[in-house]
Design an enzyme around this catalytic site. Structure first.
Site, PDB file in Angstrom:
ATOM      1  CG  ASP A   1      -9.821  35.573   4.302  1.00 33.82           C
ATOM      2  OD1 ASP A   1     -10.389  34.898   5.176  1.00 33.82           O
ATOM      3  OD2 ASP A   1     -10.367  35.935   3.243  1.00 33.82           O
TER       4      ASP A   1
ATOM      5  CG  HIS B   1     -14.868  37.823   5.239  1.00 32.17           C
ATOM      6  ND1 HIS B   1     -13.553  38.231   5.301  1.00 32.17           N
ATOM      7  CD2 HIS B   1     -14.824  36.477   5.046  1.00 32.17           C
ATOM      8  CE1 HIS B   1     -12.757  37.194   5.155  1.00 32.17           C
ATOM      9  NE2 HIS B   1     -13.502  36.104   5.012  1.00 32.17           N
TER      10      HIS B   1
ATOM     11  NE  ARG C   1     -10.248  31.681   1.020  1.00 31.66           N
ATOM     12  CZ  ARG C   1      -9.888  31.840   2.290  1.00 31.66           C
ATOM     13  NH1 ARG C   1     -10.743  32.329   3.170  1.00 31.66           N
ATOM     14  NH2 ARG C   1      -8.694  31.488   2.697  1.00 31.66           N
TER      15      ARG C   1
HETATM   16  C1  SIN Z   1     -14.553  32.901   3.916  1.00 33.88           C
HETATM   17  O1  SIN Z   1     -14.544  33.217   5.093  1.00 33.88           O
HETATM   18  O2  SIN Z   1     -13.561  33.004   3.203  1.00 33.88           O
HETATM   19  C2  SIN Z   1     -15.826  32.350   3.307  1.00 33.88           C
HETATM   20  C3  SIN Z   1     -16.886  33.370   3.118  1.00 33.88           C
HETATM   21  C4  SIN Z   1     -18.142  32.782   2.514  1.00 33.88           C
HETATM   22  O3  SIN Z   1     -18.180  31.592   2.205  1.00 33.88           O
HETATM   23  O4  SIN Z   1     -19.096  33.535   2.349  1.00 33.88           O
END
Ligand code: SIN
Length: 283
Positions: free
Chosen positions: A103, A259, A274
């Site tokens: 991120d 991720h 989030r």
């Molecule tokens: C993200 O990339 O922040 C989302 C990850 C997710 O929704 O599993």
């Protein structure tokens, strides 16, 4: 380290552990918080189950890891500018986060951590995967490590590889995204290999979504090495995978992981909350 107040169960070889014991809706004493923080450093991504938190309790827990930061493409949830809803409705085809990334790598000071809280999950599917930048770096040859030493990646918020952020953003009709036309202007330079300030370990730090080239190289020259490193980064043995249930929380370390949200639950709703926290300059 032996844990006294929490139970830590690793879920894969390279990274990821479930934490049992704490109720995150309650203020945590210093010993419990320091063990959770240690587990976060030890396992890179940690998971909690069956949590029932108000937005204030969720923000309070996240804030103990660092100051909450705003996602540049959302004004956040009403009353909570740093809380951002990720929503996919049954009729939508594209998902948010469906590509390997860490991120905010396009920011000068990306958030050290991200927390995701599952509010509504599909009956099956919709898992998230993480990959360890430590494991990927440590598996490189000495020759490759030397070659990467000192190289800087140029990271852009533009999402050029997936048709530009503005176009891609328009596909998420049910998310309150904004400012998408500014994405091309948000660019930051960071080392391809960074040293984690909390562990002293080196981690690969680049991703297919945002790393457009190596500083001083053309995009064409950079592409083969970026592609190779990104494919190496996410080899199966460097990853873990988490199956969500409502009330599950994941907390990951953006300094040493990437991720990927798996888009395999067409026709079902998935809603996550989030927050990102702890702006920090990679070195
Ligand atoms: C993200 O990339 O922040 C989302 C990850 C997710 O929704 O599993």
């Amino acid at each position: 380290m032996p844990y006294q107040t929490i139970d830590v169960k690793p879920i894969a070889g390279a990274l990821g552990a479930e934490i049992h014991g704490p109720d995150l809706s309650k203020p945590l004493d210093n010993q419990t918080f320091s063990e959770i923080h240690q587990a976060f450093l030890d396992h890179q991504v940690i998971f909690f189950r069956d949590q029932d938190l108000t937005p204030d309790q969720y923000m309070a827990f996240g804030s103990r890891f660092g100051a909450p930061t705003r996602y540049p493409f959302s004004t956040g949830m009403p009353g909570y500018p740093e809380l951002f809803e990720i929503r996919k409705e049954p009729e939508e085809k594209r998902n948010f986060g469906g590509g390997w990334h860490s991120d905010g790598t396009y920011l000068e000071t990306p958030p050290l951590g991200t927390m995701l809280y599952a509010k509504e999950t599909p009956t099956h599917g919709g898992d998230t995967q993480w990959a360890s930048g430590y494991a990927a770096y440590e598996a490189l040859s000495e020759g490759m490590k030397k070659f990467l030493d000192g190289l800087i990646g140029i990271n852009s918020a533009e999402l050029k590889k997936s048709g530009g952020r503005e176009n891609r953003g328009k596909m998420y009709q049910n998310m309150a995204l904004s400012n998408l036309d500014e994405a091309g202007k948000i660019v930051a330079e960071h080392p391809l290999v960074r040293t984690h300030p909390g562990t002293g370990r080196k981690a690969l730090y680049l991703n297919q979504a945002h790393t457009v080239c190596i500083k001083g190289w053309t995009e064409e020259e950079s592409k083969p090495i970026i592609d190779w490193l990104c494919a190496h980064f996410v080899r199966p043995e460097f990853t873990c995978r988490f199956q969500w249930r409502p009330g599950s929380i994941a907390l990951w370390d953006n300094r040493c992981t990437q991720h990927f949200a798996i888009n395999d639950y067409q026709g079902q709703r998935r809603v996550m909350h989030r927050i990102t926290m702890g702006p920090e300059r990679p070195v």
